[in-house]
Structure formats: C-alpha cells, structure tokens
Design an enzyme around this catalytic site. Structure first.
Site, PDB file in Angstrom:
ATOM      1  N   LYS A 112       0.574  -0.788  -0.138  1.00 38.19           N
ATOM      2  CA  LYS A 112       0.461   0.193  -0.409  1.00 38.19           C
ATOM      3  C   LYS A 112       0.483   1.326  -0.068  1.00 38.19           C
ATOM      4  O   LYS A 112       2.205   1.194   0.246  1.00 38.19           O
ATOM      5  CB  LYS A 112      -0.837   0.132   1.184  1.00 38.19           C
TER       6      LYS A 112
HETATM    7  C1  LIG Z   1      -5.724  -4.187   1.535  1.00 33.45           C
HETATM    8  C2  LIG Z   1      -7.098  -3.931   0.542  1.00 33.45           C
HETATM    9  C3  LIG Z   1      -7.491  -4.445   2.633  1.00 33.45           C
HETATM   10  C4  LIG Z   1      -6.783  -5.403   3.886  1.00 33.45           C
HETATM   11  O1  LIG Z   1      -6.502  -5.373   4.022  1.00 33.45           O
HETATM   12  P1  LIG Z   1      -5.494  -5.747   4.818  1.00 33.45           P
HETATM   13  O2  LIG Z   1      -4.410  -4.718   5.658  1.00 33.45           O
HETATM   14  O3  LIG Z   1      -4.395  -6.854   3.994  1.00 33.45           O
HETATM   15  O4  LIG Z   1      -5.822  -6.019   5.705  1.00 33.45           O
HETATM   16  C5  LIG Z   1      -8.557  -4.000   2.031  1.00 33.45           C
HETATM   17  N1  LIG Z   1      -9.221  -3.795   0.959  1.00 33.45           N
HETATM   18  C6  LIG Z   1      -9.115  -3.230   0.203  1.00 33.45           C
HETATM   19  C7  LIG Z   1      -9.453  -2.087  -0.725  1.00 33.45           C
HETATM   20  C8  LIG Z   1      -7.425  -3.661  -0.010  1.00 33.45           C
HETATM   21  O5  LIG Z   1      -6.507  -3.177  -0.271  1.00 33.45           O
END
Ligand SMILES: *Cc1c(COP(=O)(O)O)cnc(C)c1O
Length: 403
Positions: free
Chosen positions: A202
């Site tokens: 991210k």
């Molecule tokens: C990455 C992501 C999540 C989940 O996040 P994690 O930290 O991996 O649990 C939820 N929704 C979206 C749209 C994402 O891209």
C-alpha cells in the site's frame, strides 16, 4: 520521449529477447534509515505495545486526514471489521459494497453475520456506481461502502446523498487511497468511517497495520475497546481503582498495533505526500505514452479528485487484439513486467456463490471490465528506466497481438 521507442522484436513469450531480465514487481515498500531508526528507538524504550507511539501515530494520522479521531489496528481487514462492529452490523443487516474490491471488504461484513450486497461499478473509473447502489437499497440496508479503487475517491457527493436520504452509514474503504483527496478534502475525512491498510504494497507501511478515521468520538472509543478484547476501562482508570478492575461490556478482539509499527507509521506518514507525488509522476508518464496506443485504455481519472495511485490500471480494447487478457498478462510477465489483475469480482468466488447466491450477471459492468483489466507497476522506488521498460513492454506486446 516514449513516442520514439519502436519495438519490432519477437515477444519473449515466443522466444524473443525480453525487455528486462529481472522481473519488475507491481508494487513495494520504501524503507529509509530514518524508518529503521524510528523502530529501533521503540525497541530500546519501555513500551512495545499500548504505549505512547500508538497515541502519537493516531494523532498524526487524524491530523493528516483532518478528522477528530484515528484508531490504529493490526491491519486493514481488522479496520473494516472494527468499523462494521462499531456501526452494529448483525444478522439480517445488508451492507452494499462494490464487487471490484479486495475480498476483505465483503468478509468484514460476514464476520459480524451481516450480508454483503454486491453493487456494480462505473465502466470508466471502476468505482462504485451510485445508481447501482440506489437499486440495491432495501429496508435492511445499513451501510454503503465506497472503495477508492486504484487510489481514486468514489463519488462521495452522490453516495452521501443516498446515505442521508435512507439514513445509512457511509464507509470509505480507503485502503488504496492514503494521501488522495476529493474536491479538496483529504481521503479519510470523506465518509462517516474511513479505513486504511498499511500492508507493504500500500501507499505507506507498518509491515501489517490499519487505521479507522472518524469525527465520532463515541464510536472511536468503542472501537478502541473492540481492538483490546472489549475491555472498557482505560489504563488510567485502572490505576486509580486498583489494577485488577476492568469491565467487558461487549466481546472484543486483540487487534492492537504495536509501538514499533506505530513509530514506523509516523516516520512513513511524513514521506507519504512525496511518494504520492512520485506515483502521480509515474502515472502521468504512462498516460502520455498510452495516449497513442489504441488497444490500451487507462481507467478514467476525474478532474475533481487527486488519485493516490496505489494501482495503475488499464483496460485492454480486446476487439483490437488477437488474444485475451490472460495471454497479454502472460506475455508481459515473460517480458519481465510484474503485471497483476485487481480484482476477480468478489461475487465470482465460490464462497459467496454458495452462501449469498451470487454469480454471473449480478454486476455486468464489473464482469465485462474484469475480462479487460491489467495492473501495471507503480511505486515510488521505480526508476525512470523501470517506467520506460513497462511502457516498452506494453507497446511491444500490444503490437505483437494487434489484429
Ligand atoms: C489491502 C486491502 C484491504 C485489507 O487490508 P489488509 O491490511 O491486507 O488486511 C481491504 N480492502 C482493500 C480495498 C484493500 O486494498
């Protein structure tokens, strides 16, 4: 500069020379010495969890997005689950989500025994379509979840109007969009509750990590209990009443984020604006290069928002190509470009078909888009050469499969 590049060589997948020897990933973290120092400082301190770095990170993050509150949790999925619990989702409650998202958006509803209702997306942006949402609202609807796909905020003015008209909570799954904005307002302040992920892929990272932002202080304090087993008394209250005294009014989880992670988050947050700028520069180079490639259509970006470009997504014009997305994907991988697909529509997966009676035909726009989408590499550490390689590979593969 890209317009001069011409690739006529054989595709690597057919035995030709690949554009790159070493595969370029589609995303990845940026860690500096300052980040490492921030973490090691905490390791040398008294608190590894539930300490001052948690409060400091929450305060810095709420300051960054402009909300009253930010609640740090162990990952983005925990953030979504905590938000669903806070708004009181339970059996029979429906939560409308776009089908083009990561499965965690749907799963968080199911954790609280609610029903995810899959809505369609707009064909050009692949963002939740407010018209599709309107069609799916029933007496059981409790929440609308916008997902800021690729880093571009949804149409929050339209979604807000729907939420207000039907007395629903508006939630922004902003996991792609940390550092973006909509009509001048930062992502994180656009919905009643806004959730973030700090997974390494991210826009900023704490290894694993998540955050919920809101202006509702009552909900924030409930969410802080939920992430800590449901324990209601604070450390301070316990110290006053005797250390053994605490209450559990509702069952909770252990969704805490450690002080090491929060210190890393603080350090990363400072650099986030620079990284978003870099992501946008890379996207602008792609945009310029693909403007002259008929078979490649980047998803549309709206003038009124700033996309944080967690992903750079293109839609292939398949009627101009002799093959489908899968072959283009394989050919780009063979050229050394780590392309990806975000996402298989959630309602296609066996679990939701079986339990929520979903399947083909439920979201026709998303289903058609799914056949055409590809995610190209974008992350701050990419060099100009990496960007050029990606452009060259896309052009080469598309030219190789041109009808
Ligand atoms: C990455 C992501 C999540 C989940 O996040 P994690 O930290 O991996 O649990 C939820 N929704 C979206 C749209 C994402 O891209």
């Amino acid at each position: 500069m890209e317009t001069t590049v011409q690739d006529t060589g054989a595709l690597a997948i057919s035995g030709g020379e690949p554009v790159r020897q070493e595969t370029l990933a589609y995303g990845g973290q940026t860690i500096g010495e300052d980040d490492i120092e921030a973490v090691t400082d905490v390791l040398r301190s008294d608190y590894l969890t539930t300490g001052p770095a948690v409060d400091a990170f929450e305060e810095a993050f709420s300051g960054f997005v402009g909300t009253e509150e930010a609640v740090a949790v162990s990952n983005g999925t925990a953030a979504l689950h905590t938000a669903m619990q806070a708004v009181g989702i339970g059996p029979g409650d429906e939560v409308i989500i776009p089908t083009i998202t990561f499965a965690a958006t749907a799963n968080s509803v199911i954790f609280e025994d609610g029903t995810p209702v899959f809505a369609d997306v707009e064909p050009d942006t692949l963002l939740l379509d407010p018209e599709s949402v309107a069609e799916r609202i029933t007496d059981d609807t409790k929440v609308i979840v916008g997902v800021d796909y690729a880093g571009q905020p949804c149409r929050y003015d339209a979604l807000r109007e729907l939420a207000d008209t039907h007395d629903l909570t508006l939630l922004d799954d902003a996991c792609h969009a940390t550092g973006g904005s909509y009509k001048g307002e930062p992502v994180g302040s656009l919905a009643d509750l806004n959730t973030f992920s700090f997974h390494p892929v991210k826009n900023m990272t704490t290894g694993e990590g998540g955050m919920i932002t809101t202006d509702d202080s009552e909900l924030a304090s409930e969410m802080r209990e939920f992430r800590n087993h449901g324990i209601s008394s604070t450390h301070h209250e316990r110290a006053e009443q005797g250390s053994w005294v605490y209450e559990i009014p509702e069952v909770g989880y252990n969704y805490r984020l450690t002080d090491m992670q929060c210190a890393l988050g603080m350090s990363q947050l400072e650099k986030l604006p620079t990284w978003v700028k870099r992501r946008r520069e890379i996207a602008a180079r792609y945009d310029a290069a693909f403007a002259g490639v008929d078979a490649v259509e980047p998803i549309t970006m709206r003038e009124n928002s700033t996309c944080a470009y967690h992903l750079y997504v293109i839609q292939l014009n398949l009627d101009m190509l002799s093959v489908g997305r899968e072959e283009v994907f394989d050919a780009l991988q063979a050229e050394g470009i780590g392309v990806n697909v975000h996402y298989i529509p959630v309602h296609y997966h066996p679990f939701y078909r079986k339990n929520f009676n979903t399947g083909e035909g439920l979201c026709p726009v998303a289903e058609a888009a799914y056949e055409r989408i590809l995610t190209l590499p974008v992350f701050p550490r990419m060099t100009e050469e990496d960007v050029s390689d990606t452009i060259r590979a896309v052009r080469k593969v598309v030219a190789g499969y041109k009808l």
